[in-house]
Design an enzyme around this catalytic site. Sequence first.
Site, mmCIF file in Angstrom:
data_model
loop_
_atom_site.group_PDB
_atom_site.id
_atom_site.type_symbol
_atom_site.label_atom_id
_atom_site.label_comp_id
_atom_site.label_asym_id
_atom_site.label_seq_id
_atom_site.Cartn_x
_atom_site.Cartn_y
_atom_site.Cartn_z
ATOM 1 C CG HIS A 1 -3.677 -3.617 3.392
ATOM 2 N ND1 HIS A 1 -2.831 -2.962 4.174
ATOM 3 C CD2 HIS A 1 -4.186 -2.413 2.302
ATOM 4 C CE1 HIS A 1 -3.517 -1.652 3.685
ATOM 5 N NE2 HIS A 1 -3.940 -1.121 2.780
ATOM 6 C CB SER B 1 3.222 -12.094 35.461
ATOM 7 O OG SER B 1 2.314 -12.510 36.384
ATOM 8 N N GLY C 1 -2.441 -13.212 36.157
ATOM 9 C CA GLY C 1 -2.593 -13.804 34.889
ATOM 10 C C GLY C 1 -1.364 -14.974 33.835
ATOM 11 C CB VAL C 2 -1.796 -15.497 30.070
ATOM 12 C CG1 VAL C 2 -0.848 -15.781 29.675
ATOM 13 C CG2 VAL C 2 -2.699 -16.159 29.890
ATOM 14 C CB CYS D 1 -0.984 -0.313 1.009
ATOM 15 S SG CYS D 1 -2.383 1.708 1.144
ATOM 16 C CD GLU E 1 -1.956 -6.040 5.483
ATOM 17 O OE1 GLU E 1 -0.887 -6.291 4.639
ATOM 18 O OE2 GLU E 1 -1.919 -4.811 5.815
#
Length: 514
Positions: A167, A226, A223-224, A79, A169
Amino acid sequence: MQQKIIILDFGSQTTQLIGRRVRELDTFCEILPYNKFPKDDASVIGVILSGSPYSVHDAEAFRTCLDDFVGRIPVLGICYGAQFIANEGGGRVEPAGTREYGRAHLQDIDLNDPLFRGFEPHSQVWMSHGDTITAIPAHCRPIASTTDVRFAAYASTTQPLWAVQFHPEVFHTVQGTQLLKNFVVDICGSRQEWSPASFVETTVQELKAQLGSDRVILGLSGGVDSSVCATLLARAIGNNLTCIFVDHGMLRKNEFQKVMQAYQGLGLNVVGVDASEKFFADLKGVTDPEEKRKIIGRDFVEVFNAEARKISDARWLAQGTIYPDRIESLSITGMVIKSHHNVGGLPKEMHLKLCEPLQWLFKDEVRRVGQELGMPERLIRRHPFPGPGLAVRILGDITPEKVRILQEADDIYIEHLHNYRCDDGEELYHKIWQAGAVLLSSIRSVGVMGDERTYEHPVALRAVTSTDAMTADWAHLPYDLLARVSNDIINRVKGVNRVCYDISSKPPSTIEWE
Ligand code: XMP
């Protein structure tokens, strides 16, 4: 040496997506600001130039020195990237007659060009640009067009250089992944060696070399990020890692105990600190959301520091910072979308160095690394949970009793989400980005239970779908599930006589209520 693709970020909303697509091809990549190409890095096997909110003709448009890499390693402009390369190389870029936005179909594809290997003759692509290329550099030739766009793709005849105005992606470019694979694997020669297993192996080696016999402290949140960070570090340095897990009293029902058990099962050396009394005392009577957050942040640092000081020979502070946190803080458009929630303000005299082993990973990669490390599913697939915990889900002042009411309601709700199976057999919980109950404790409404009038608080249920928490939609939960959750909460949680479902998206609302 680990190969890498460099993605130069010109500020497009889809730059991170390019990064993810490249990683999905088991290839390591780094997203860097548009003008920060690492000239002396021999491990770079290719460069991708992203899109941009600017036109190449804007005075403030981002520019980079193409001579740093063009002609030396393969380049793909996307782009704005394609327009920038055209403009710099003696081509022409002009405002498009009509804004070229949305689906289009390629035609006149050069199917012999390595970029289009395996393409269908009229493959669908996604366009999104206000300018268009009207002339390409002399050393280039067109390799695809659409009805409206003459130079949908072009390539150099003298250098390893390709450019596409669509694009690849995004999801709507049907063969976008094929195109990126053609570039990354066939053209750049990626060996596709990047995987969670290889990441764990190399990172453990690196951490061993970096940390030696030094002592490291890490703040766990349950949490995930840490948790994965701690498990990875423990694999490298064992008991030289001390984790500190502070219970501020506003975690979910039994969460502190459950998470402590999970951590111990993983062999982590964890110091659990129950500081709930201090937090409740300091929050007494406070109703303003920002003030609540500030008090919790301040208390947290105080408690964490007091523990950290006890480990007087610590040399490092480890943090579970992940890649999107870093990209946001590097954001070239200068817009801070989400502030960092790391442990701040550790005492300077401790002279701790920072260790962030997950800093190159995307969230789903962190989860895959967690799986690779053998962590329990419930820990690595948990929904995000805010640092201040249930305090930002109780409207009004915080008391232990209100926290208890909300914990009960939340627990019923979350268990229902785990137990509800979707058509594909997966738990509904895992289809949702984040869910939780909110106690509207500053409101009372009238109800009737048996023959008695009640005058109690409502609970609001929140569930959202999202990919990054920056935008979110309310999840369309099945009515029968909502009915059961409502029934169970009202029947089983004393103090609640009404349940509502939050049907607001972000923006304009936020995920948390406070
Ligand atoms: P909002 O409410 O801003 O939340 O839409 C976006 C995401 O961030 C989480 N969140 C926090 N996480 N400390 C955290 O660690 C905080 O202070 C905090 N506030 C919000 C929220 O749960 C959602 O995932």
